[in-house]
Design a protein around this motif. Structure first.
Motif, PDB file in Angstrom:
ATOM      1  N   GLY A   1       0.832  -1.195   0.000  1.00 46.32           N
ATOM      2  CA  GLY A   1       0.000   0.000   0.000  1.00 46.32           C
ATOM      3  C   GLY A   1       0.865   1.244   0.000  1.00 46.32           C
ATOM      4  O   GLY A   1       0.657   2.160   0.785  1.00 46.32           O
ATOM      5  N   CYS A   2       1.872   1.220  -0.877  1.00 45.17           N
ATOM      6  CA  CYS A   2       2.836   2.322  -0.952  1.00 45.17           C
ATOM      7  C   CYS A   2       3.584   2.486   0.382  1.00 45.17           C
ATOM      8  O   CYS A   2       3.707   3.586   0.916  1.00 45.17           O
ATOM      9  N   PHE A   3       4.040   1.333   0.921  1.00 41.88           N
ATOM     10  CA  PHE A   3       4.862   1.294   2.144  1.00 41.88           C
ATOM     11  C   PHE A   3       4.097   1.756   3.381  1.00 41.88           C
ATOM     12  O   PHE A   3       4.688   2.263   4.327  1.00 41.88           O
ATOM     13  N   ALA A   4       2.766   1.559   3.351  1.00 38.29           N
ATOM     14  CA  ALA A   4       1.941   2.008   4.473  1.00 38.29           C
ATOM     15  C   ALA A   4       1.438   0.853   5.342  1.00 38.29           C
ATOM     16  O   ALA A   4       1.129   1.042   6.513  1.00 38.29           O
ATOM     17  N   TYR A   5       1.348  -0.364   4.791  1.00 35.94           N
ATOM     18  CA  TYR A   5       0.778  -1.474   5.558  1.00 35.94           C
ATOM     19  C   TYR A   5       1.796  -2.034   6.552  1.00 35.94           C
ATOM     20  O   TYR A   5       3.004  -1.805   6.433  1.00 35.94           O
ATOM     21  N   SER A   6       1.274  -2.841   7.501  1.00 32.03           N
ATOM     22  CA  SER A   6       2.135  -3.366   8.563  1.00 32.03           C
ATOM     23  C   SER A   6       3.168  -4.366   8.038  1.00 32.03           C
ATOM     24  O   SER A   6       4.126  -4.674   8.739  1.00 32.03           O
ATOM     25  N   ASN A   7       2.980  -4.863   6.825  1.00 32.35           N
ATOM     26  CA  ASN A   7       3.976  -5.808   6.284  1.00 32.35           C
ATOM     27  C   ASN A   7       5.262  -5.102   5.842  1.00 32.35           C
ATOM     28  O   ASN A   7       6.244  -5.740   5.489  1.00 32.35           O
ATOM     29  N   THR A   8       5.269  -3.767   5.864  1.00 28.08           N
ATOM     30  CA  THR A   8       6.459  -3.005   5.481  1.00 28.08           C
ATOM     31  C   THR A   8       7.489  -3.067   6.613  1.00 28.08           C
ATOM     32  O   THR A   8       7.189  -2.661   7.738  1.00 28.08           O
ATOM     33  N   SER A   9       8.675  -3.607   6.315  1.00 29.44           N
ATOM     34  CA  SER A   9       9.714  -3.762   7.338  1.00 29.44           C
ATOM     35  C   SER A   9      10.930  -2.927   6.960  1.00 29.44           C
ATOM     36  O   SER A   9      11.013  -2.423   5.833  1.00 29.44           O
ATOM     37  N   PRO A  10      11.896  -2.803   7.883  1.00 24.42           N
ATOM     38  CA  PRO A  10      13.156  -2.141   7.496  1.00 24.42           C
ATOM     39  C   PRO A  10      13.770  -2.790   6.248  1.00 24.42           C
ATOM     40  O   PRO A  10      14.290  -2.088   5.381  1.00 24.42           O
ATOM     41  N   ALA A  11      13.662  -4.127   6.166  1.00 21.11           N
ATOM     42  CA  ALA A  11      14.227  -4.822   4.993  1.00 21.11           C
ATOM     43  C   ALA A  11      13.491  -4.404   3.714  1.00 21.11           C
ATOM     44  O   ALA A  11      14.104  -4.278   2.646  1.00 21.11           O
ATOM     45  N   THR A  12      12.184  -4.182   3.840  1.00 21.81           N
ATOM     46  CA  THR A  12      11.400  -3.731   2.681  1.00 21.81           C
ATOM     47  C   THR A  12      11.912  -2.378   2.194  1.00 21.81           C
ATOM     48  O   THR A  12      12.124  -2.166   0.993  1.00 21.81           O
ATOM     49  N   MET A  13      12.099  -1.468   3.157  1.00 13.99           N
ATOM     50  CA  MET A  13      12.547  -0.121   2.807  1.00 13.99           C
ATOM     51  C   MET A  13      13.953  -0.156   2.207  1.00 13.99           C
ATOM     52  O   MET A  13      14.255   0.597   1.278  1.00 13.99           O
ATOM     53  N   ARG A  14      14.809  -1.034   2.737  1.00 16.89           N
ATOM     54  CA  ARG A  14      16.174  -1.139   2.189  1.00 16.89           C
ATOM     55  C   ARG A  14      16.133  -1.649   0.756  1.00 16.89           C
ATOM     56  O   ARG A  14      16.854  -1.146  -0.114  1.00 16.89           O
ATOM     57  N   ALA A  15      15.276  -2.658   0.524  1.00 18.57           N
ATOM     58  CA  ALA A  15      15.138  -3.193  -0.842  1.00 18.57           C
ATOM     59  C   ALA A  15      14.631  -2.089  -1.769  1.00 18.57           C
ATOM     60  O   ALA A  15      15.157  -1.893  -2.871  1.00 18.57           O
ATOM     61  N   ALA A  16      13.622  -1.346  -1.314  1.00 24.93           N
ATOM     62  CA  ALA A  16      13.055  -0.273  -2.137  1.00 24.93           C
ATOM     63  C   ALA A  16      14.099   0.805  -2.405  1.00 24.93           C
ATOM     64  O   ALA A  16      14.189   1.344  -3.514  1.00 24.93           O
ATOM     65  N   ALA A  17      14.889   1.111  -1.381  1.00 25.54           N
ATOM     66  CA  ALA A  17      15.923   2.141  -1.538  1.00 25.54           C
ATOM     67  C   ALA A  17      16.940   1.727  -2.601  1.00 25.54           C
ATOM     68  O   ALA A  17      17.341   2.537  -3.443  1.00 25.54           O
ATOM     69  N   GLU A  18      17.315   0.453  -2.570  1.00 22.29           N
ATOM     70  CA  GLU A  18      18.261  -0.035  -3.597  1.00 22.29           C
ATOM     71  C   GLU A  18      17.658   0.085  -4.985  1.00 22.29           C
ATOM     72  O   GLU A  18      18.334   0.479  -5.932  1.00 22.29           O
ATOM     73  N   LEU A  19      16.374  -0.240  -5.087  1.00 19.17           N
ATOM     74  CA  LEU A  19      15.720  -0.157  -6.396  1.00 19.17           C
ATOM     75  C   LEU A  19      15.672   1.289  -6.883  1.00 19.17           C
ATOM     76  O   LEU A  19      15.830   1.567  -8.072  1.00 19.17           O
ATOM     77  N   MET A  20      15.475   2.215  -5.944  1.00 19.65           N
ATOM     78  CA  MET A  20      15.363   3.638  -6.312  1.00 19.65           C
ATOM     79  C   MET A  20      16.661   4.218  -6.859  1.00 19.65           C
ATOM     80  O   MET A  20      16.650   5.299  -7.444  1.00 19.65           O
TER      81      MET A  20
END
Ligand SMILES: [Mn+2]
Length: 315
Positions: free
Chosen positions: A157-176
């Motif tokens: 949900g655009c990094f809003a749901y509870s399934n979003t973890s630090p690992a999720t954000m790190r993966a997204a950051a690498e993709l960005m």
């Protein structure tokens, strides 16, 4: 994961399959896998069960609708799919492949592949693919990064749901770090509806039924209702978010009747475990997001079955 990497490295031709009613994570993951395999010199084809819902039309292209014809692939990669039932009519593709790889993040995954990479703590299958390609030492193309970002953005949900973890954000950051328009992806996924959809949502809001003091809220829609607004029932994807966003809702449910089937989407805003409720009704999913097909003659009966399923936990 090592075995999967070996198979992917030596794959000559891969069939890639998302679950039926493919969502943004499923489609984004499949397109990224196809893109990466092609960049490594293999043939890859993505087979869809049905046309993409309107909301995801920006992801269209480079995939085919399975028409039942014979396929020749040495590997079949099934993505974001918890069990073989969600493969639908494409089962022959899976049966014909020498190796079946199952990569998924559903807690209820049945490990149906020859090789399985399943992690229910991952936010999205896209997040697992970021890890996999990294472990392979494969350089992501900008396109693959864009598809994987779309996959993760969609399921969180655009990094809003509870399934979003630090690992999720790190993966997204690498993709960005790659060249693509992440703001446009978020807008297309979550902030862009047709005028008909907006009007339809207004009526759906007025049709929400509340139970157990508003802890359970349910909204229903059928083909006739969708037709009134000129949309496909399949396109009412965010339906469950309408009751979910109302103050006091602990469990939100949407029930859709289409093609003779009644399907329910269940979401939890708090401690209620909707996966167990869905499983009791023959479905599955995650603790806070699950789904099932309800065995009922009409929407009204389906609604009362759902209401009863939460009697113990919410009343
Ligand atoms: Mn997913």
């Amino acid at each position: 994961m090592e075995r999967i990497i070996e198979i992917l490295r030596s794959a000559k031709s891969a069939a890639i399959i998302p679950h039926i009613s493919a969502d943004g994570d499923a489609v984004g993951s499949c397109k990224a896998m196809a893109e990466m395999l092609r960049s490594m010199g293999a043939d890859a084809a993505v087979y869809l069960e049905e046309p993409l819902e309107q909301r995801l039309s920006f992801l269209d292209g480079g995939m085919e609708l399975y028409n039942g014809s014979d396929t020749e692939h040495d590997v079949c990669i099934v993505l974001d799919c918890g069990d073989e039932g969600r493969i639908g009519s494409r089962m022959p593709i899976v049966s014909r492949a020498e190796k079946v790889i199952n990569i998924d993040h559903h807690r209820t995954n049945t490990y149906f592949g020859d090789e399985n990479y399943v992690d229910a703590d991952a936010s999205a299958t896209g997040e697992l693919l970021v890890r996999l390609f990294k472990a392979m030492g494969a350089e992501l193309t900008d396109k693959a990064a864009e598809y994987l970002y779309t996959a993760i953005c969609s399921d969180t949900g655009c990094f809003a749901y509870s399934n979003t973890s630090p690992a999720t954000m790190r993966a997204a950051a690498e993709l960005m770090e790659h060249a693509f328009d992440h703001a446009e992806i978020a807008r297309l996924l979550f902030d862009c509806v047709s005028i008909n959809t907006a009007l339809m949502r207004a009526e759906l809001t007025s049709r929400i039924h509340s139970y157990y003091g508003g802890k359970l809220r349910i909204v229903t829609a059928d083909e006739e209702f969708a037709a009134k607004y000129g949309v496909e029932p399949n396109d009412i994807q965010g339906l469950v978010d309408i009751p979910r966003s109302i103050e006091g809702t602990e469990v939100a449910v949407s029930i859709k009747q289409m093609e003779g089937k009644i399907k329910a989407s269940l979401r939890s805003n708090g401690s209620a475990d909707v996966a167990s409720a869905a499983q009791e009704l023959g479905g599955g999913g995650h603790t806070r997001a699950a789904g099932c097909t309800v065995d009922a003659p009409d929407l009204e009966t389906a609604e009362s079955i759902i209401v009863r399923a939460f009697e113990r936990s919410l009343s």
